[in-house]
Design a protein around this motif. Structure first.
Motif, PDB file in Angstrom:
ATOM      1  N   LEU A  78     150.875  16.580  -5.579  1.00  0.00           N
ATOM      2  CA  LEU A  78     150.501  15.400  -4.450  1.00  0.00           C
ATOM      3  C   LEU A  78     150.345  16.022  -3.213  1.00  0.00           C
ATOM      4  N   PRO A  79     149.056  15.569  -2.566  1.00  0.00           N
ATOM      5  CA  PRO A  79     148.602  16.219  -1.500  1.00  0.00           C
ATOM      6  C   PRO A  79     149.173  15.595  -0.475  1.00  0.00           C
TER       7      PRO A  79
ATOM      8  N   VAL B 164     131.243   5.812 -15.305  1.00  0.00           N
ATOM      9  CA  VAL B 164     132.413   6.110 -14.517  1.00  0.00           C
ATOM     10  C   VAL B 164     132.595   7.603 -14.153  1.00  0.00           C
ATOM     11  N   LEU B 165     132.368   8.186 -15.076  1.00  0.00           N
ATOM     12  CA  LEU B 165     132.389   9.797 -14.758  1.00  0.00           C
ATOM     13  C   LEU B 165     131.688  10.348 -13.730  1.00  0.00           C
ATOM     14  N   VAL B 166     130.450   9.747 -13.923  1.00  0.00           N
ATOM     15  CA  VAL B 166     129.524  10.268 -12.733  1.00  0.00           C
ATOM     16  C   VAL B 166     129.773   9.620 -11.375  1.00  0.00           C
ATOM     17  N   VAL B 167     130.426   8.354 -11.270  1.00  0.00           N
ATOM     18  CA  VAL B 167     130.762   7.930  -9.939  1.00  0.00           C
ATOM     19  C   VAL B 167     131.991   8.630  -9.338  1.00  0.00           C
ATOM     20  N   GLN B 168     132.868   8.870 -10.450  1.00  0.00           N
ATOM     21  CA  GLN B 168     134.279   9.530 -10.134  1.00  0.00           C
ATOM     22  C   GLN B 168     133.889  11.064  -9.757  1.00  0.00           C
ATOM     23  N   ALA B 169     132.959  11.513 -10.467  1.00  0.00           N
ATOM     24  CA  ALA B 169     132.572  13.224  -9.941  1.00  0.00           C
ATOM     25  C   ALA B 169     132.107  13.097  -8.476  1.00  0.00           C
ATOM     26  N   LEU B 170     131.074  12.020  -8.300  1.00  0.00           N
ATOM     27  CA  LEU B 170     130.563  12.159  -6.839  1.00  0.00           C
ATOM     28  C   LEU B 170     131.781  11.761  -5.699  1.00  0.00           C
ATOM     29  N   CYS B 171     132.488  11.047  -6.121  1.00  0.00           N
ATOM     30  CA  CYS B 171     133.440  10.580  -5.052  1.00  0.00           C
ATOM     31  C   CYS B 171     134.559  11.703  -4.769  1.00  0.00           C
ATOM     32  N   LEU B 172     135.106  12.381  -5.953  1.00  0.00           N
ATOM     33  CA  LEU B 172     135.949  13.369  -5.878  1.00  0.00           C
ATOM     34  C   LEU B 172     135.260  14.543  -5.510  1.00  0.00           C
TER      35      LEU B 172
ATOM     36  N   CYS C  10     142.514  19.438  -3.970  1.00  0.00           N
ATOM     37  CA  CYS C  10     141.409  19.733  -5.039  1.00  0.00           C
ATOM     38  C   CYS C  10     142.106  19.800  -6.231  1.00  0.00           C
ATOM     39  N   SER C  11     143.064  20.517  -6.495  1.00  0.00           N
ATOM     40  CA  SER C  11     143.726  20.573  -8.072  1.00  0.00           C
ATOM     41  C   SER C  11     144.060  19.125  -8.435  1.00  0.00           C
ATOM     42  N   VAL C  12     144.526  18.394  -7.541  1.00  0.00           N
ATOM     43  CA  VAL C  12     144.827  16.863  -8.212  1.00  0.00           C
ATOM     44  C   VAL C  12     143.472  16.394  -8.445  1.00  0.00           C
ATOM     45  N   MET C  13     142.366  16.450  -7.612  1.00  0.00           N
ATOM     46  CA  MET C  13     141.320  15.799  -7.867  1.00  0.00           C
ATOM     47  C   MET C  13     140.638  16.239  -9.316  1.00  0.00           C
ATOM     48  N   ALA C  14     140.549  17.564  -9.570  1.00  0.00           N
ATOM     49  CA  ALA C  14     140.146  18.285 -10.665  1.00  0.00           C
ATOM     50  C   ALA C  14     140.730  17.698 -11.919  1.00  0.00           C
ATOM     51  N   LEU C  15     142.285  17.831 -11.918  1.00  0.00           N
ATOM     52  CA  LEU C  15     143.022  17.205 -12.911  1.00  0.00           C
ATOM     53  C   LEU C  15     142.686  15.970 -13.141  1.00  0.00           C
ATOM     54  N   THR C  16     142.588  14.958 -12.169  1.00  0.00           N
ATOM     55  CA  THR C  16     142.300  13.577 -12.403  1.00  0.00           C
ATOM     56  C   THR C  16     140.856  13.399 -13.185  1.00  0.00           C
ATOM     57  N   PHE C  17     139.940  14.244 -12.934  1.00  0.00           N
ATOM     58  CA  PHE C  17     138.563  14.269 -13.535  1.00  0.00           C
ATOM     59  C   PHE C  17     138.796  14.921 -14.989  1.00  0.00           C
ATOM     60  N   ILE C  18     139.326  15.873 -15.208  1.00  0.00           N
ATOM     61  CA  ILE C  18     139.743  16.344 -16.665  1.00  0.00           C
ATOM     62  C   ILE C  18     140.565  15.162 -17.309  1.00  0.00           C
ATOM     63  N   ALA C  19     141.476  14.691 -16.668  1.00  0.00           N
ATOM     64  CA  ALA C  19     142.062  13.482 -17.273  1.00  0.00           C
ATOM     65  C   ALA C  19     141.059  12.417 -18.018  1.00  0.00           C
ATOM     66  N   SER C  20     140.260  12.025 -17.130  1.00  0.00           N
ATOM     67  CA  SER C  20     139.331  10.994 -17.392  1.00  0.00           C
ATOM     68  C   SER C  20     138.364  11.543 -18.534  1.00  0.00           C
ATOM     69  N   VAL C  21     138.076  12.671 -18.411  1.00  0.00           N
ATOM     70  CA  VAL C  21     137.160  13.147 -19.626  1.00  0.00           C
ATOM     71  C   VAL C  21     137.753  13.172 -21.031  1.00  0.00           C
ATOM     72  N   VAL C  22     139.020  13.684 -20.855  1.00  0.00           N
ATOM     73  CA  VAL C  22     140.057  13.917 -21.944  1.00  0.00           C
ATOM     74  C   VAL C  22     140.108  12.338 -22.600  1.00  0.00           C
ATOM     75  N   LEU C  23     140.332  11.229 -21.930  1.00  0.00           N
ATOM     76  CA  LEU C  23     140.752  10.063 -22.252  1.00  0.00           C
ATOM     77  C   LEU C  23     139.315   9.268 -22.615  1.00  0.00           C
ATOM     78  N   GLY C  24     138.152   9.923 -22.533  1.00  0.00           N
ATOM     79  CA  GLY C  24     137.039   9.221 -23.099  1.00  0.00           C
ATOM     80  C   GLY C  24     136.579   8.005 -22.136  1.00  0.00           C
ATOM     81  N   VAL C  25     136.769   8.229 -20.897  1.00  0.00           N
ATOM     82  CA  VAL C  25     136.136   7.414 -19.909  1.00  0.00           C
ATOM     83  C   VAL C  25     134.552   7.395 -20.015  1.00  0.00           C
ATOM     84  N   LYS C  26     134.000   6.159 -19.780  1.00  0.00           N
ATOM     85  CA  LYS C  26     132.652   6.089 -19.795  1.00  0.00           C
ATOM     86  C   LYS C  26     131.766   6.926 -18.952  1.00  0.00           C
TER      87      LYS C  26
END
Length: 117
Positions: free
Chosen positions: A26-27, A97-105, A78-94
């Motif tokens: 947690l940041p 959404v991944l592009v928007v998430q990557a830009l925001c994070l 930055c670790s939490v942001m990376a883990l959030t993005f990785i979890a989104s990829v693993v969960l099969g997010v569209k």
């Protein structure tokens, strides 16, 4: 009523920041900054107390004086942001959404990493 909402937001952010002291994912610093901002709108007494606090005060004073974020807080955020993005990829997010998430994070991480330590 508005002051009550600001104070509630401040206490919620502060509670999460308190968990961030114990849990490395947690940041803490951004949450303490958010709490101080909310308390600044809701209660100057609460804001003064958080700025004087032995754990939460130093990051606030560093931010106010130099716009600085500690190295530990940068790594955690930055670790939490990376883990959030990785979890989104693993969960099969569209992909859209991944592009928007990557830009925001990426933007948030860029801001955090460019602050002084």
């Amino acid at each position: 009523m508005i002051r009550l909402l600001w104070n509630t937001a401040g206490f919620a952010a502060l509670a999460l920041a308190g968990l961030g002291v114990i849990l490395p994912l947690l940041p803490t610093t951004p949450l303490v900054l958010l709490a101080a901002f909310a308390f600044g709108r809701g209660s100057t007494q609460f804001r003064d107390r958080i700025v004087a606090h032995r754990v939460f005060g130093p990051p606030l004073r560093d931010w106010k004086a130099r716009g600085a974020i500690s190295r530990r807080a940068k790594v955690a955020a930055c670790s939490v942001m990376a883990l959030t993005f990785i979890a989104s990829v693993v969960l099969g997010v569209k992909p859209v959404v991944l592009v928007v998430q990557a830009l925001c994070l990426g933007g948030a991480a860029g801001f955090i990493l460019t602050r002084s330590s």
